[in-house]
Scaffold this motif. Structure first.
Motif, short mmCIF file in Angstrom:
data_model
loop_
_atom_site.label_atom_id
_atom_site.label_comp_id
_atom_site.label_asym_id
_atom_site.label_seq_id
_atom_site.Cartn_x
_atom_site.Cartn_y
_atom_site.Cartn_z
N SER A 112 0.82 -1.22 0.00
CA SER A 112 0.00 0.00 0.00
C SER A 112 0.85 1.26 0.00
N THR A 113 2.15 1.15 0.28
CA THR A 113 3.04 2.31 0.25
C THR A 113 3.80 2.43 -1.09
N ALA A 114 3.50 1.54 -2.04
CA ALA A 114 4.21 1.54 -3.32
C ALA A 114 3.98 2.86 -4.07
N LYS A 115 5.01 3.30 -4.80
CA LYS A 115 4.95 4.52 -5.60
C LYS A 115 5.14 4.18 -7.07
N LEU A 116 4.51 4.96 -7.94
CA LEU A 116 4.56 4.71 -9.37
C LEU A 116 5.99 4.63 -9.89
N GLU A 117 6.87 5.51 -9.40
CA GLU A 117 8.25 5.56 -9.91
C GLU A 117 9.07 4.33 -9.54
N GLU A 118 8.55 3.48 -8.67
CA GLU A 118 9.29 2.27 -8.30
C GLU A 118 9.14 1.16 -9.34
N PHE A 119 8.21 1.30 -10.26
CA PHE A 119 7.92 0.23 -11.21
C PHE A 119 8.49 0.56 -12.59
N GLU A 120 9.39 -0.30 -13.05
CA GLU A 120 10.00 -0.14 -14.38
C GLU A 120 9.22 -1.01 -15.36
N PHE A 121 8.15 -0.47 -15.90
CA PHE A 121 7.24 -1.29 -16.69
C PHE A 121 7.85 -1.77 -18.01
N ASP A 122 8.77 -1.03 -18.56
CA ASP A 122 9.44 -1.53 -19.77
C ASP A 122 10.16 -2.84 -19.50
N GLU A 123 10.79 -2.94 -18.34
CA GLU A 123 11.46 -4.19 -17.96
C GLU A 123 10.46 -5.24 -17.52
N ILE A 124 9.48 -4.82 -16.75
CA ILE A 124 8.47 -5.76 -16.23
C ILE A 124 7.76 -6.49 -17.37
N PHE A 125 7.45 -5.76 -18.46
CA PHE A 125 6.69 -6.34 -19.57
C PHE A 125 7.57 -6.90 -20.68
N LYS A 126 8.86 -6.98 -20.45
CA LYS A 126 9.75 -7.54 -21.47
C LYS A 126 9.37 -8.99 -21.74
N ASP A 127 9.11 -9.31 -23.01
CA ASP A 127 8.74 -10.66 -23.45
C ASP A 127 7.38 -11.13 -22.94
N ALA A 128 6.58 -10.23 -22.37
CA ALA A 128 5.27 -10.62 -21.85
C ALA A 128 4.24 -10.75 -22.97
N ASP A 129 3.35 -11.70 -22.82
CA ASP A 129 2.24 -11.88 -23.76
C ASP A 129 0.91 -11.40 -23.18
N TRP A 130 0.83 -11.33 -21.85
CA TRP A 130 -0.46 -11.06 -21.20
C TRP A 130 -0.19 -10.33 -19.89
N PHE A 131 -1.07 -9.37 -19.54
CA PHE A 131 -1.02 -8.70 -18.24
C PHE A 131 -2.38 -8.80 -17.58
N HIS A 132 -2.37 -9.22 -16.30
CA HIS A 132 -3.62 -9.38 -15.56
C HIS A 132 -3.56 -8.61 -14.24
N VAL A 133 -4.68 -7.97 -13.92
CA VAL A 133 -4.81 -7.25 -12.65
C VAL A 133 -6.25 -7.41 -12.18
N SER A 134 -6.51 -7.12 -10.92
CA SER A 134 -7.87 -7.18 -10.40
C SER A 134 -8.33 -5.79 -9.98
N GLY A 135 -9.62 -5.67 -9.68
CA GLY A 135 -10.16 -4.41 -9.18
C GLY A 135 -9.83 -4.16 -7.73
N ILE A 136 -9.17 -5.12 -7.08
CA ILE A 136 -8.78 -4.92 -5.68
C ILE A 136 -7.61 -3.95 -5.58
N THR A 137 -6.62 -4.09 -6.47
CA THR A 137 -5.41 -3.27 -6.40
C THR A 137 -5.72 -1.77 -6.52
N PRO A 138 -6.48 -1.32 -7.53
CA PRO A 138 -6.75 0.12 -7.60
C PRO A 138 -7.66 0.63 -6.50
N ALA A 139 -8.32 -0.28 -5.77
CA ALA A 139 -9.20 0.13 -4.67
C ALA A 139 -8.43 0.50 -3.41
#
Length: 339
Positions: A112-139
């Protein structure tokens, strides 16, 4: 091998044994769970490359949670570390006519203390085919809503298939806030599971879904799903149905809609060992079937069997492997021992 990325919170789950109430117990059974983590583990068990992204405290509980993920082959190489605590939830299981109860203790958790700048999405999504999230996280808070939105945007820009299990939780935010925020996110979603809390406003400004009769029929939901698909242009819209015979026995089925045709699964009746995580098992089954190009009728049958079988497994996660699920899909009446 296809790679799926999920993002969310993994928590410590504490449950009194033997259907006891929290006030009765002197012991708690401990496992780990959380919507996106459950999906990641299920997909890894089904033989896919599965990556889970979160933020964990650098303490024994955080280490143990990560080891739990790794035990099932989930990749954690983009895990973030920091904060002071792991989120906890208490599950008091119901029985017969007494319903189950969940108490959250997750305020101030590392995730719950995570910040947007901590996530390197270019690296996270490298070679990814699918991304899944739930409505719990943005809540959980405004920053995690921003993180979820950015992740979905980057995934879409990269041509990655996106899915979201809407997973409305009234304990986390109001229905009005959920409708506003999740409707904002849905434009970046290819596969949507559930219909609440998407806004579907009629001419009078009220949400059309609020007019559903109680109990609503499958046909009623088909009409609503058609309107949602027409408004939001979602590639696939799926939802599950549950008829409660008792707290411990349910009849289950599901629908999948591609904008033209509804695909309805066979009904499965189950006795319940543990209901938590069953929707996550459905989401994982649907992702697995679609990423492997199942025809849509077989996709909803496979996902529904994953959904049903999870009810028979203690803990948050569907731990069955592909062969177990395929055997039940092939012949839902086979109950003999596999030797």
């Amino acid at each position: 091998m296809k790679k799926i990325v999920t993002l969310g919170e993994i928590m410590l789950r504490l449950s009194p044994p033997r259907f006891q109430k929290i006030e009765q117990t002197h012991l708690f059974e401990a496992v780990y769970g959380g919507s996106e983590a459950n999906v990641a583990i299920s997909l890894s068990n089904l033989g896919l490359k599965s990556s889970f992204v979160s933020k964990l405290p650098k303490n024994p509980l955080g280490v143990s949670a990560e080891q739990y993920l790794k035990k099932y082959g989930v990749l954690t190489n983009h895990m973030i570390y920091g904060g002071e605590r792991l989120g906890i939830y208490f599950l008091e299981k119901g029985f017969s006519i007494r319903t189950s109860k969940v108490i959250y203790d997750r305020n101030g958790s590392s995730f719950s203390t995570a910040k947007l700048e901590e996530f390197e999405f270019d690296e996270i999504f490298k070679d990814a085919d699918w991304f899944h999230v739930s409505g719990i996280t943005p809540a959980l808070n405004e920053e995690l809503f921003r993180i979820t939105k950015k992740a979905l945007q980057v995934a879409k820009e990269k041509g990655i298939t996106t899915s979201c299990d809407l997973n409305y939780r009234s304990a986390l935010w109001s229905l009005d806030e959920a409708r506003k925020k999740m409707t904002e996110l849905i434009e970046y979603v290819d596969i949507c599971i559930g219909i609440e809390p998407l806004q579907l406003l009629g001419e009078d400004g009220t949400d059309i879904k609020d007019r559903l009769p109680k109990p609503a029929s499958v046909q009623d939901y088909k009409e609503i799903m058609g309107l949602i698909q027409e408004q939001f242009h979602i590639k696939y819209l799926a939802m599950t149905f549950r008829e409660s015979i008792s707290v411990n026995r349910n009849r289950l089925k599901a629908l999948l809609f591609d904008g033209d045709t509804f695909y309805q699964s066979s009904e499965v009746e189950v006795e319940i060992v543990d209901r938590v995580g069953t929707g996550d098992a459905f989401a994982a089954g649907l992702i697995y079937a679609l990423i492997n190009n199942y025809d849509l009728q077989n996709a909803i049958e496979f996902a529904t069997v994953c959904f049903a079988l999870k009810h028979t497994i203690e803990g948050d996660v569907n731990l069955l492997e592909l062969g177990d699920i395929e055997a039940f899909v092939k012949d839902k009446t086979t109950l003999s021992i596999r030797r």
